[in-house]
Design an enzyme around this catalytic site. Structure first.
Site, mmCIF file in Angstrom:
data_model
loop_
_atom_site.group_PDB
_atom_site.id
_atom_site.type_symbol
_atom_site.label_atom_id
_atom_site.label_comp_id
_atom_site.label_asym_id
_atom_site.label_seq_id
_atom_site.Cartn_x
_atom_site.Cartn_y
_atom_site.Cartn_z
ATOM 1 N N SER A 124 0.801 -1.219 0.000
ATOM 2 C CA SER A 124 0.000 0.000 0.000
ATOM 3 C C SER A 124 0.837 1.274 0.000
ATOM 4 C CB SER A 124 -0.926 0.000 1.212
ATOM 5 O OG SER A 124 -0.177 -0.099 2.405
ATOM 6 N N LYS A 142 13.132 -0.888 -0.101
ATOM 7 C CA LYS A 142 11.717 -0.500 -0.134
ATOM 8 C C LYS A 142 11.618 0.970 -0.524
ATOM 9 C CE LYS A 142 9.089 -0.749 3.674
ATOM 10 N NZ LYS A 142 8.167 -1.325 4.672
ATOM 11 N N MET A 232 17.484 -2.648 3.590
ATOM 12 C CA MET A 232 17.688 -3.710 4.572
ATOM 13 C C MET A 232 18.440 -4.855 3.912
ATOM 14 S SD MET A 232 13.786 -3.924 6.051
ATOM 15 C CE MET A 232 13.142 -4.057 4.380
ATOM 16 N N GLU A 233 18.888 -5.752 4.751
ATOM 17 C CA GLU A 233 19.489 -6.989 4.264
ATOM 18 C C GLU A 233 18.414 -7.821 3.553
ATOM 19 O OE1 GLU A 233 21.664 -10.923 6.264
ATOM 20 O OE2 GLU A 233 20.685 -9.399 7.517
ATOM 21 N N ASP A 275 0.593 -5.837 12.613
ATOM 22 C CA ASP A 275 -0.001 -6.183 11.317
ATOM 23 C C ASP A 275 0.026 -7.695 11.139
ATOM 24 O OD1 ASP A 275 -0.798 -6.514 8.719
ATOM 25 O OD2 ASP A 275 0.589 -5.053 7.867
ATOM 26 N N ASN A 280 4.002 -10.648 5.900
ATOM 27 C CA ASN A 280 5.081 -10.053 6.694
ATOM 28 C C ASN A 280 6.068 -11.101 7.200
ATOM 29 O OD1 ASN A 280 4.118 -7.443 6.402
ATOM 30 N ND2 ASN A 280 2.810 -7.587 8.205
ATOM 31 N N ASP A 294 8.955 -6.230 7.743
ATOM 32 C CA ASP A 294 8.025 -5.111 7.875
ATOM 33 C C ASP A 294 7.787 -4.695 9.327
ATOM 34 O OD1 ASP A 294 6.071 -3.172 7.650
ATOM 35 O OD2 ASP A 294 5.168 -4.104 5.896
#
Length: 426
Positions: A124, A142, A232-233, A275, A280, A294
């Site tokens: 989203s 991201k 991130m990794e 979440d 995730n 996440d």
């Protein structure tokens, strides 16, 4: 203005559908209820389609609604909006390059040894790409959709107006506390430096978790990150759906790990990843570890709240109705001494939800009708809008996580001991 107009156009199409469908029913001598005309697959699909193309806050509201346990919105809407957890429209390449230049400069391609333009995931608020650092580290990058942060307040207001106009939210229901919390959560999720800090904070907490070796969590790269790009990794793994479908014998281990991690988050970390979307998580079959992803939705709770919520769970697990009533009053579910139309329903649902917590030994989620019973009891509230009640936001976000874990356990037929780790962490 254009985003509001798009939602207004959708409201107009829904109204047109209602008139057309109503006319057909009347021609046959039937007088259908307005909800029967509103809650058609065609209308609900159009709502979901529009939220998916708008991305950002509009889509996030749909995702939040889709995770409701069934006592707030009609089951038909929750089912169709559920697809918004995975669906999103990705950025065109030109837009992607513009975002990269805005955050990393015109020479952005010098930041990495390699960057893949094909996203490996889209959600989203942003989409994820693979990359390689100059040191040879595989990276997950991201990248936030442009305009997401700026549109949060107006999008949420517009979507809620749309849902009320379309009859999908009752006009009498006070969801303002939830909407305000959704705005704040979205603004935090849209700050990727904040998410990176949350990721690092969560990694530190995990150092003391008893089953730490069964978990994998990516490293954060602050030097490459900005408030709209999170680096991130990159960790290999397959989706839980794929792994648990192919290897159902893993379900007990994975679900028990997630349940124990939740109790650690609540009672030890005081920080819960709220979440419950299964996307995730990944599962690494190579080293048999659950990969955590996440951390934008990590929510922190005060020691006072944790103590009060623990008291409510403990009373429910002991089937102490009077103690539970007091604990829920302290939590703010209802004002002390006031008559609340749905008090008994809330108590019943809480007591039913705590059933696995008082089970001696393993609880068979797959063989239980717990979800059906909770839904059936909740529907008695749904049918009476005057009795509807919005719990305190802290509680609501916790219940989203717990409901997600229960549904995952039921879906894959987990048979696990929940009561023992609950009592240990409590």
């Amino acid at each position: 203005m254009s985003r509001m107009a798009r939602l207004g156009g959708l409201a107009g199409r829904i109204a047109g559908n209602v008139l057309a469908d109503g006319g057909r029913h009347l021609a046959r001598g039937k007088r259908p209820a307005i909800n029967d005309l509103l809650l058609t697959p065609r209308n609900l699909t159009q709502v979901a389609d529009k939220l998916a193309t708008m991305r950002g806050a509009a889509m996030k509201v749909g995702q939040l609604i889709s995770m409701d346990a069934g006592t707030l919105l009609p089951r038909e809407l929750a089912g169709i909006l559920d697809r918004l957890r995975q669906d999103a429209v990705i950025m065109p390449s030109a837009q992607l390059v513009s975002v990269l230049e805005d955050n990393w400069g015109e020479q952005w391609d010098q930041k990495l040894a390699r960057f893949s333009f094909e996203p490996i995931a889209a959600a989203s608020i942003g989409q994820v790409h693979q990359g390689l650092s100059h040191d040879g580290d595989p990276l997950a990058i991201k990248i936030q959709y442009p305009g997401v942060r700026e549109s949060i307040d107006s999008d949420i207001a517009n979507v809620c107006s749309l849902l009320r106009i379309a009859g999908l939210l009752p006009r009498s229901q006070d969801i303002e506390p939830l909407i305000e919390e959704a705005k704040q959560q979205l603004k935090q999720e849209a700050d990727y430096l904040h998410e990176g800090a949350q990721l690092q904070h969560y990694r530190n907490h995990l150092a003391g978790f008893g089953r730490r070796e069964e978990l994998a969590i990516p490293r954060f790269y602050p030097a490459l990150s900005t408030d709209r790009i999170l680096v991130m990794e990159y960790l290999e793994g397959r989706s839980l759906e794929q792994v648990l479908t192919a290897q159902p014998q893993l379900a007990n281990r994975v679900v028990s790990l997630l349940m124990e991690l939740f109790f650690a988050e609540l009672f030890d970390f005081h920080a819960v990843q709220t979440d419950p979307n299964p996307a995730n998580y990944l599962y690494s079959t190579a080293d048999e570890r659950l990969v955590l992803l996440d951390f934008g939705a990590v929510r922190h709770f005060s020691p006072e709240f944790v103590s009060r919520y623990g008291a409510a769970l403990s009373a429910a697990a002991d089937h102490d109705r009077q103690g539970l009533t007091h604990a829920l009053e302290v939590l703010g579910f209802f004002r002390r001494g006031d008559e609340v139309a749905n008090r008994d329903v809330i108590l019943d649902i809480f007591l039913m939800a705590a059933e696995p917590l008082r089970q001696g030994g393993a609880y068979n989620f797959g063989g239980s009708d717990l979800a059906r019973r909770i839904h059936s009891r909740g529907m008695s509230v749904s049918r009476d809008p005057e009795a509807w009640h919005t719990p305190p936001p802290d509680v609501l976000f916790l219940h989203r996580k717990m409901a997600g874990l229960y549904l995952l356990a039921a879906r894959f037929g987990a048979v696990i001991d929940v009561a023992t780790p609950f009592r240990q962490y409590l």
